[in-house]
Design a protein around this motif. Structure first.
Motif, PDB file in Angstrom:
ATOM      1  N   GLN A 304      18.242  52.594  60.713  1.00 15.81           N
ATOM      2  CA  GLN A 304      18.086  53.927  61.296  1.00 15.81           C
ATOM      3  C   GLN A 304      18.930  54.061  62.560  1.00 15.81           C
ATOM      4  N   LYS A 305      19.147  52.944  63.235  1.00 14.70           N
ATOM      5  CA  LYS A 305      19.920  52.963  64.478  1.00 14.70           C
ATOM      6  C   LYS A 305      21.412  53.074  64.211  1.00 14.70           C
ATOM      7  N   ILE A 306      21.913  52.255  63.255  1.00  9.22           N
ATOM      8  CA  ILE A 306      23.370  52.251  63.033  1.00  9.22           C
ATOM      9  C   ILE A 306      23.791  53.276  61.981  1.00  9.22           C
ATOM     10  N   LYS A 307      22.846  53.782  61.213  1.00 11.52           N
ATOM     11  CA  LYS A 307      23.043  54.880  60.253  1.00 11.52           C
ATOM     12  C   LYS A 307      23.865  54.512  59.027  1.00 11.52           C
ATOM     13  N   ASN A 308      25.137  54.175  59.228  1.00 12.84           N
ATOM     14  CA  ASN A 308      26.025  53.970  58.084  1.00 12.84           C
ATOM     15  C   ASN A 308      26.683  52.588  58.121  1.00 12.84           C
ATOM     16  N   THR A 309      26.600  51.900  57.001  1.00 14.39           N
ATOM     17  CA  THR A 309      27.240  50.590  56.881  1.00 14.39           C
ATOM     18  C   THR A 309      27.236  50.167  55.418  1.00 14.39           C
ATOM     19  N   LYS A 310      27.863  49.064  55.138  1.00 14.63           N
ATOM     20  CA  LYS A 310      27.849  48.485  53.793  1.00 14.63           C
ATOM     21  C   LYS A 310      27.197  47.110  53.879  1.00 14.63           C
ATOM     22  N   VAL A 311      26.244  46.851  52.983  1.00 19.86           N
ATOM     23  CA  VAL A 311      25.502  45.590  53.005  1.00 19.86           C
ATOM     24  C   VAL A 311      25.725  44.842  51.696  1.00 19.86           C
ATOM     25  N   THR A 312      26.129  43.590  51.822  1.00 20.32           N
ATOM     26  CA  THR A 312      26.239  42.710  50.658  1.00 20.32           C
ATOM     27  C   THR A 312      25.070  41.727  50.690  1.00 20.32           C
ATOM     28  N   LEU A 313      24.255  41.735  49.639  1.00 23.36           N
ATOM     29  CA  LEU A 313      23.056  40.898  49.584  1.00 23.36           C
ATOM     30  C   LEU A 313      23.360  39.573  48.886  1.00 23.36           C
ATOM     31  N   TYR A 314      22.906  38.471  49.505  1.00 25.68           N
ATOM     32  CA  TYR A 314      23.024  37.137  48.908  1.00 25.68           C
ATOM     33  C   TYR A 314      21.632  36.508  48.853  1.00 25.68           C
ATOM     34  N   PHE A 315      21.326  35.868  47.746  1.00 30.33           N
ATOM     35  CA  PHE A 315      20.083  35.103  47.639  1.00 30.33           C
ATOM     36  C   PHE A 315      20.397  33.623  47.831  1.00 30.33           C
ATOM     37  N   LEU A 316      19.567  32.990  48.661  1.00 28.93           N
ATOM     38  CA  LEU A 316      19.739  31.565  48.950  1.00 28.93           C
ATOM     39  C   LEU A 316      18.479  30.808  48.564  1.00 28.93           C
ATOM     40  N   ASN A 317      18.601  29.873  47.654  1.00 32.16           N
ATOM     41  CA  ASN A 317      17.544  28.896  47.387  1.00 32.16           C
ATOM     42  C   ASN A 317      18.241  27.616  46.947  1.00 32.16           C
ATOM     43  N   TYR A 318      17.972  27.176  45.720  1.00 32.09           N
ATOM     44  CA  TYR A 318      18.693  26.017  45.200  1.00 32.09           C
ATOM     45  C   TYR A 318      20.161  26.362  44.988  1.00 32.09           C
ATOM     46  N   THR A 319      20.420  27.631  44.770  1.00 31.08           N
ATOM     47  CA  THR A 319      21.786  28.136  44.625  1.00 31.08           C
ATOM     48  C   THR A 319      22.050  29.177  45.711  1.00 31.08           C
ATOM     49  N   PHE A 320      23.278  29.623  45.795  1.00 29.36           N
ATOM     50  CA  PHE A 320      23.653  30.714  46.692  1.00 29.36           C
ATOM     51  C   PHE A 320      24.413  31.720  45.850  1.00 29.36           C
ATOM     52  N   GLU A 321      23.811  32.896  45.628  1.00 29.53           N
ATOM     53  CA  GLU A 321      24.396  33.845  44.685  1.00 29.53           C
ATOM     54  C   GLU A 321      24.511  35.237  45.303  1.00 29.53           C
ATOM     55  N   LYS A 322      25.688  35.806  45.145  1.00 34.06           N
ATOM     56  CA  LYS A 322      25.922  37.175  45.574  1.00 34.06           C
ATOM     57  C   LYS A 322      25.232  38.110  44.597  1.00 34.06           C
ATOM     58  N   GLN A 323      24.422  39.045  45.133  1.00 37.58           N
ATOM     59  CA  GLN A 323      23.649  39.925  44.277  1.00 37.58           C
ATOM     60  C   GLN A 323      24.338  41.279  44.041  1.00 37.58           C
ATOM     61  N   LYS A 324      24.503  42.033  45.097  1.00 36.69           N
ATOM     62  CA  LYS A 324      25.007  43.391  44.925  1.00 36.69           C
ATOM     63  C   LYS A 324      25.436  43.952  46.276  1.00 36.69           C
ATOM     64  N   GLU A 325      26.336  44.928  46.241  1.00 31.93           N
ATOM     65  CA  GLU A 325      26.720  45.633  47.461  1.00 31.93           C
ATOM     66  C   GLU A 325      25.988  46.970  47.526  1.00 31.93           C
ATOM     67  N   PHE A 326      25.514  47.310  48.720  1.00 32.71           N
ATOM     68  CA  PHE A 326      24.753  48.544  48.927  1.00 32.71           C
ATOM     69  C   PHE A 326      25.427  49.359  50.020  1.00 32.71           C
ATOM     70  N   VAL A 327      25.544  50.640  49.791  1.00 33.23           N
ATOM     71  CA  VAL A 327      26.082  51.544  50.803  1.00 33.23           C
ATOM     72  C   VAL A 327      24.908  52.225  51.493  1.00 33.23           C
TER      73      VAL A 327
END
Length: 1023
Positions: A304-327
Motif C-alpha cells: 500500500q505504501k509503494i503502490k506499484n512494483t513487480k514481485v517474483t515469488l520463489y519457494f524455498l525448502n528442499y528445493t528453490f523454485e521460481k513460482q510466478k511473477e506478479f504485477v
C-alpha cells in the motif's frame, strides 16, 4: 545365551516420553516461548504435568533479570523422562541453570559442549541424574528432566538477563504472556523495578489485581494463585527519564566495564521504491507454524505504501523454485496474497539452493534454519531484508545476512508493525562507531548495526573517567552525535554485573561469524557461565564426579572438592580411551583369520549339510513348542551381485493372522504366546533365559514355568520381491493403503491430509518417501524424506536415518552434509565419523574418506562408554583395507605399513543402526545351515563375526573369505528401543559388499524396524 545390559533392560520397561516445553515471555516486545506443550507416549500421559511455576523478575535500568522455577510432577506409577526445548529472543542466552539433586537445588557450571555431552552420557549409564543444558540450532536451548519418579517431583530453574526495548522515548515495556493448557497447583510472579522515575503502569485485565508499592528505591508487585490456569497477557510500562542516557560501570582489575543505553531518533530518509522485488518464501516444514498474519499484514502495508512494483515469488525448502511473477498495481496484491495464504509447507531447508536474480531488493521470509545445508551469506549486492515471525530462529544469521547486503533484519516478534514498515520503507540510521578514543576498547555493537529508537552499547574504558561520542548516520555520512560521560565514582553499581552484560554483547557480535570466532566464544561462555553454541551448563551428582571429569564444581561444593583433591592427590581422572590403542590386536585377529584361508570342498559341504539334516532335538519334546510357520513370515529376496544394484518397489502385502484353537499365536524364539491367556509357555531353561528381557514387561517365573505381564503384539512384516529389488519397511500402515488406492495425481495432496495426525512421526515420512520412490518419483521422495531433518534440533539419531536413506538413493551431496552434521555434534563417536567417511567416499572424495576413517580411530571417549564404542575397530580396519584396494594412490602416511596388507573377502555384511539404547543382533545363516552370530563367531566354511554390541550403534560385521555356493540369509534379532524421544523405530542400514574377479559390488539397504522381533529376515544373497 546373550544377556542384555541392565541399562537397556530397565529403560526398555519405561514409557517413551517426549516433552517439548516452550515458554512465551515477551520482554520489551521480544518473544520468549512460554506456553508449555506436553506430549507423552503411553497410557500414563496425563499423569505428568507442570505443577508449579514461580517467576521472579528484577528490572534495573533497562536490564531485566528473569528466573523461572518450574516444578514437574509425576502422579503415575512409572519412572519417566522428559526433554525441554525452548527458544529465547534475539541476542539472549541462558546464564543460570539448576536442578534438584537429592531434594536440594544445585547450580550448574560451564563446560565445553562436546565434553559436557560425553560426561553426561557416561554418568547417565550409572542410572544417576546429571543435568545438561545445551544451545542447539538457532537460539534454542534444551535440557532433560530425569528421572521423574512415581509420585515424585523434579525442579528445574532457568535464568537469563536481557535488555528491555523502548516502547517510546518515555517508557520501557515488559510483557508477560502466560497461557497454559492445564491448571497449576501454584502460580507466582514477583516483579521488582529499581530506579524507575515513577511507578510502573499496568495494562490489561490484571490492572486491578496488580498494584506496585514503593519500598526504598524500588517498586514491587506480586501475584500468587492456587489451582490457577494463566491465560492472560500482563503488560508493565516502566517510565524512564527523558533524553538522559543511562550508564553504569564496574571496576574489574583496573579495567572499567561500562554499559549504557539511549534513545536515538534520527531524521527519516525515504528509500527509492523498488521497481522489482524478489520474494523468497521459506515453505519448509520448520516454517509451518510461524505467524502468517503478521507477515501478510507487513506485506500489505508495504505494498500500500509503494503502490506499484513487480514481485517474483520463489519457494524455498528442499528445493528453490521460481513460482510466478506478479504485477502489483495501486497496492493490489490479492493474487499473490492468496497463493501465500494457501502455501503448503513441506521438506527440509537447503539455503545452498538459493539463487539471487536481478531484482532491486529481496524480501527473505524465513526462520534462518537451514537443516540440509550450511547457512550461506547471500551472494548479491542488492539489499536483502530478512523477515521472521518465528520464535525459534537463527537471528544471528538473518541479522548478519541483511547487514552485509545493506538491508535490515525485521524481527516481527520484537518490533511492532509501524517499526517494521519503517525498516522496509526507509534507509535506516546506522551506528557508525565512535570518535577516536585510544582509551576505549572492545565496544559493541559492531559498526553498521541498524538503530531504531532504543540503542544500547557496552565496552571497556582504561580510565575511571572518560567521554564517548557515539556516531550515527546513513551510509558513511554522520548525521547525529551523542556524547556519553563515564564516571566510575558515580556510576559504579552492585546491582548489575556489567562485565557479564559486556560479554553477552561480545558473544552476540562474535556469533555473527561463529566459525571464525568459535574459540573465543567458548572462552567467554566458560568464564561467564553463558550458554553458547560450544559451551553448555552441567550439573553432576557427587563431588567425586566433578573431580573425576576435571570440572570445577559450583561454589557450594568447592570446599569438599578442594579437600578431597588435597587428600587424594593420586586420584585418577576418568580414563580417556580411543580405538587406536587396540587397533593392533584387532588387526592381528582379522589377519590371522584371513591367512587361515578356510576353503570348503563340495564333498565336505555335502557331508556337513547331511549331518545338519540328520540332527534331532534331544531332551523333552515339549521344549520347543512350534506348531506352524511363525506369524508374519515373509518371502525371501535374492541379492544379485551387480555393479550399483538398484532396488525397485516391493509389493505391499497384507498380514494374515493365524489362529490355533481360536487363539492368536505369536512365536517368540522357541515359545508360544496366546492372546487370550496372556502367557508364554516355556518349559526349557534355555528358552526362559532367551525370553528374559526380550519382551517389554516380560518377567520369567521359573517356578511355574510361565512368563507373565505380557506386552507383545504382532508387528510389522518385511517383504521383498524375487528379483533383488528394494527391500523396505512394509508396516501395513493404513496411510500407505490410502495412498496406494488414490489416483496418482491426487496422492501428494492426500499426503498432506494424512500428515495432520502424523506430523511429528519420523516413520510416516520414511514410509511415504519410500512409497513415492518406489513409484519412480525420486524428487518427491527426497522432498518428503527431508522433513526428518526438521523434526528435531541437532537430533543425531534422526539425521542418521536421513543419511542412510540419502546414501541408498545416491543423493550423495546431501548425505555428506547430514553425516558431517552428526560427526560435528557427536565428535566423540567413532561410528559417526565412520558414517561421514563412507558418505565422503560415495561423493568421490576418497582421500578425505580415508583421513576420516583414521580419525575415527583417534577420537577420545571416556572409558565408561567403552561398551558403545569399543569393537568398531574391526569394521573400520576392513573399511580402510577395502578403500585402499579400490582407490590406489591414497596418501596412507598415518598408517603403519603392516595395516596396508590387502585382505579381500568374497562377502562382507555390515549392519548399522541409528539409536544408541537398542539391542540389535546380526545373524547370517550360511548355505550349510550353520548360523554365524554373537555366540557362534566362527563357522566351518570360514565365516567370521565381529564384536557383539549390546549398547551403542554397533555396527556388527560378517566376513567370509571363500564363499561357498548357495544362499546366505541375513537376519536380525531386535530387542526393542528404550530411547525416550520422538525418534521413531530403529533404522537399520545394511551394507553388503561382494567381490568377484577382484571387482567389488556394493548394496545398501535402509530398513525401519517395529517393536521386539526375533529372527527377522532382512535379505538373502545367492552366491
Amino acid at each position: 545365551m546373550k544377556s542384555k545390559s541392565l541399562f537397556s533392560m530397565l529403560m526398555f520397561s519405561q514409557i517413551k516420553f517426549y516433552l517439548s516445553l516452550c515458554f512465551l515471555l515477551f520482554i520489551g516486545t521480544k518473544t520468549f516461548a512460554q506456553s508449555p506443550e506436553l506430549t507423552v507416549k503411553g497410557d500414563d500421559a496425563e499423569k505428568v504435568r507442570m505443577s508449579q511455576l514461580k517467576v521472579n523478575v528484577k528490572v534495573v535500568g533497562n536490564i531485566a533479570y528473569t528466573t523461572s522455577e518450574m516444578h514437574f510432577f509425576n502422579s503415575g506409577t512409572r519412572q519417566m523422562e522428559a526433554e525441554l526445548i525452548f527458544p529465547l529472543p534475539e541476542n539472549v542466552s541462558v546464564s543460570r541453570y539448576a536442578i534438584d539433586i537429592n531434594g536440594k537445588l544445585r547450580e550448574a557450571v560451564p563446560v565445553n559442549k562436546n565434553k559436557g555431552k560425553q560426561v553426561f552420557e557416561a554418568i547417565e549409564h550409572r542410572r544417576v541424574d546429571p543435568g545438561l543444558l545445551e544451545k542447539v540450532d538457532g537460539n534454542n536451548f534444551k535440557t532433560r528432566i530425569y528421572p521423574l519418579m512415581p509420585n515424585g517431583e523434579r525442579i528445574v530453574v532457568i535464568g537469563y538477563e536481557e535488555e528491555l526495548s523502548a516502547f517510546d522515548k518515555d517508557n520501557l515495556v515488559y510483557q508477560l504472556l502466560s497461557r497454559y493448557p492445564k491448571k497449576l497447583d501454584q502460580f507466582e510472579i514477583n516483579v521488582s523495578v529499581l530506579g524507575a522515575s515513577a511507578e510502573p503502569a499496568v495494562n490489561g485485565d490484571s490492572e486491578k489485581e496488580i498494584v506496585f508499592s514503593k519500598w526504598n528505591q524500588s517498586f514491587n508487585a506480586s501475584i500468587k494463585k492456587e489451582n490457577y490456569q494463566p491465560s492472560e497477557k500482563i503488560v508493565f510500562k516502566i517510565p524512564v527519564q527523558q533524553n538522559v542516557p543511562s550508564v553504569v560501570t564496574q571496576n574489574v582489575g583496573g579495567q572499567y566495564y561500562f554499559y549504557g543505553n539511549t534513545f536515538v531518533e534520527g531524521n527519516k530518509m525515504f528509500k527509492k521504491s523498488p521497481a522489482s522485488i524478489g520474494l523468497i518464501w521459506d515453505n519448509s516444514l520448520s516454517c509451518k507454524n510461524r505467524d502468517l498474519k503478521k507477515e501478510l499484514d507487513l506485506l500489505d502495508a508495504y505494498f500500500q505504501k509503494i503502490k506499484n512494483t513487480k514481485v517474483t515469488l520463489y519457494f524455498l525448502n528442499y528445493t528453490f523454485e521460481k513460482q510466478k511473477e506478479f504485477v502489483i498495481s495501486n497496492g493490489n496484491w490479492a493474487e499473490l496474497k492468496s497463493i501465500l495464504q494457501n502455501t503448503k509447507y513441506d521438506g527440509g531447508t537447503r539455503f545452498s539452493q538459493i539463487s539471487f536474480e536481478n531484482q532491486d531488493e529481496f524480501l527473505f521470509f524465513s526462520d534462518g534454519l537451514s537443516s540440509l545445508s550450511e547457512n550461506l551469506l547471500p551472494k548479491t549486492k542488492k539489499p536483502v531484508y530478512a523477515i521472521t515471525s518465528s520464535v525459534s530462529a537463527d537471528f544471528a544469521f538473518l541479522n548478519f545476512s541483511s547487514m552485509k547486503t545493506g538491508g535490515n533484519l525485521i524481527n516481527l516478534n520484537q518490533i511492532n508493525a509501524e517499526t517494521a514498515l519503517d525498516k522496509l520503507t526507509n534507509v535506516n540510521l546506522k551506528f557508525l562507531g565512535i570518535k577516536e578514543n585510544l582509551t576505549l576498547t572492545d565496544l559493541f555493537p559492531m559498526e553498521g548495526t541498524s538503530v531504531s529508537g532504543n540503542f544500547s552499547f557496552s565496552g571497556i574504558s582504561l580510565n575511571p573517567k572518560n567521554e564517548i561520542t557515539l556516531l550515527f548516520g546513513y551510509g558513511n555520512d554522520v548525521v547525529l552525535e551523542r556524547k556519553i560521560t563515564l564516571d566510575a565514582a558515580t556510576q559504579n553499581t552492585t546491582d548489575i554485573n556489567v562485565e557479564k552484560l559486556w560479554a553477552q554483547k561480545k558473544i552476540a557480535n562474535l556469533e555473527l561469524e561463529y566459525a571464525k570466532n568459535a574459540d573465543e566464544i567458548e572462552l567467554l561462555g566458560k568464564k561467564f557461565g553463558i550458554v553458547t553454541k560450544n559451551t553448555s551448563l552441567i550439573v553432576l551428582e557427587t563431588v567425586r564426579d566433578y573431580i573425576m571429569y576435571d570440572i570445577l564444581p559450583p561454589a557450594e561444593l568447592r570446599a569438599d572438592f578442594d579437600l578431597i583433591k588435597k587428600q587424594d592427590q593420586d586420584r585418577a581422572l576418568a580414563q580417556q580411551k580411543n580405538n587406536w590403542g587396540s587397533i593392533e590386536s584387532y588387526f592381528k585377529g582379522i589377519n590371522a583369520w584371513w591367512k587361515n584361508n578356510v576353503t570348503t570342498s563340495p564333498a565336505a559341504l555335502a557331508k556337513y549339510k547331511k549331518q545338519k539334516a540328520n540332527e534331532t532335538i534331544k531332551g523333552d519334546p515339549d521344549a520347543v513348542l512350534t506348531i506352524d510357520e511363525p506369524v508374519g513370515s515373509a518371502p525371501a529376496m535374492s541379492v544379485v551381485e551387480e555393479d550399483n544394484a538398484v532396488y525397485n518397489a516391493p509389493k505391499i502385502e497384507e498380514i494374515k493372522d493365524k489362529k490355533v484353537a481360536s487363539e492368536e499365536v505369536v512365536y517368540v524364539g522357541y515359545a508360544r504366546m496366546t492372546t487370550n491367556s496372556s502367557q508364554i509357555i516355556a518349559r526349557d531353561g534355555d528358552v526362559q533365559q532367551k525370553l528374559q528381557g526380550r519382551v517389554a514387561g516380560v518377567a520369567v517365573d521359573t517356578r511355574n514355568e510361565t512368563v507373565s505381564s505380557l506386552n507383545y503384539s504382532v508387528t510389522d512384516t518385511l517383504t521383498f520381491d524375487s528379483k533383488n529389488k528394494d527391500k523396505i519397511w512394509n508396516p501395513d500402515r493404513l496411510y500407505l493403503k490410502a495412498l496406494a488406492s488414490a489416483p496418482k495425481e491426487k496422492q501428494y495432496d492426500l499426503y498432506f491430509e494424512l500428515r495432520k495426525s502424523q506430523e511429528r512421526n519420523p516413520s510416516f515420512y520414511f514410509d511415504v518417501a519410500h512409497f513415492f520412490y518406489n513409484q519412480g518419483d525420486v524428487k518427491k521422495a527426497l522432498q518428503v524424506i527431508s522433513n526428518i531433518a526438521d523434526l528435531g534440533l541437532e537430533n543425531h539419531q534422526l539425521y542418521k536415518t536421513l543419511t542412510y536413506t540419502l546414501r541408498q538413493w545416491k543423493d550423495y551431496d546431501d548425505a555428506v552434509f547430514t553425516a558431517k552434521q552428526v560427526a560435528k555434534w557427536r565428535a566423540h563417536e567413532p561410528q559417526s565419523l565412520r558414517d561421514y567417511a563412507l558418505a565422503l567416499e560415495d561423493a568421490g572424495k576418497y582421500q578425505a574418506a580415508f583421513d576420516e576413517l583414521v580419525k575415527s580411530l583417534e577420537v577420545n571417549y571416556y572409558g565408561e562408554m567403552s561398551g558403545q564404542y569399543e569393537g568398531v575397530e574391526d569394521i573400520i580396519l576392513m573399511d580402510i583395507n577395502r578403500l585402499m584396494s579400490e582407490h590406489p594412490g591414497l596418501k596412507t602416511g598415518k598408517l603403519d605399513k603392516k595395516y596396508l596388507e590387502k585382505m579381500p573377502v568374497d562377502i562382507r555384511i555390515i549392519m548399522n543402526w541409528n539409536q544408541m539404547d537398542v539391542d540389535l543382533d546380526l545373524h547370517v545363516i550360511e548355505p550349510t545351515g550353520e548360523e554365524c552370530y554373537y555366540s557362534h563367531k566362527n563357522t566351518e566354511i570360514g565365516g567370521r563375526f565381529s564384536k557383539d554390541f549390546t549398547q551403542g550403534y554397533g555396527p556388527e560385521q560378517y566376513l567370509v573369505r571363500n564363499a561357498v555356493k548357495g544362499k546366505y540369509q541375513i537376519k536380525t534379532n531386535y530387542f526393542g528401543e528404550s530411547t525416550l524421544t520422538e525418534n521413531g523405530p530403529a533404522t537399520v542400514m545394511l551394507e553388503i559388499y561382494t567381490t568377484k574377479a577382484g571387482k567389488v559390488s556394493r548394496t545398501l539397504k535402509t530398513i525401519q524396524l517395529g517393536k521386539v522381533k526375533e529372527n527377522e529376515t532382512l535379505a538373502e544373497i545367492v552366491w
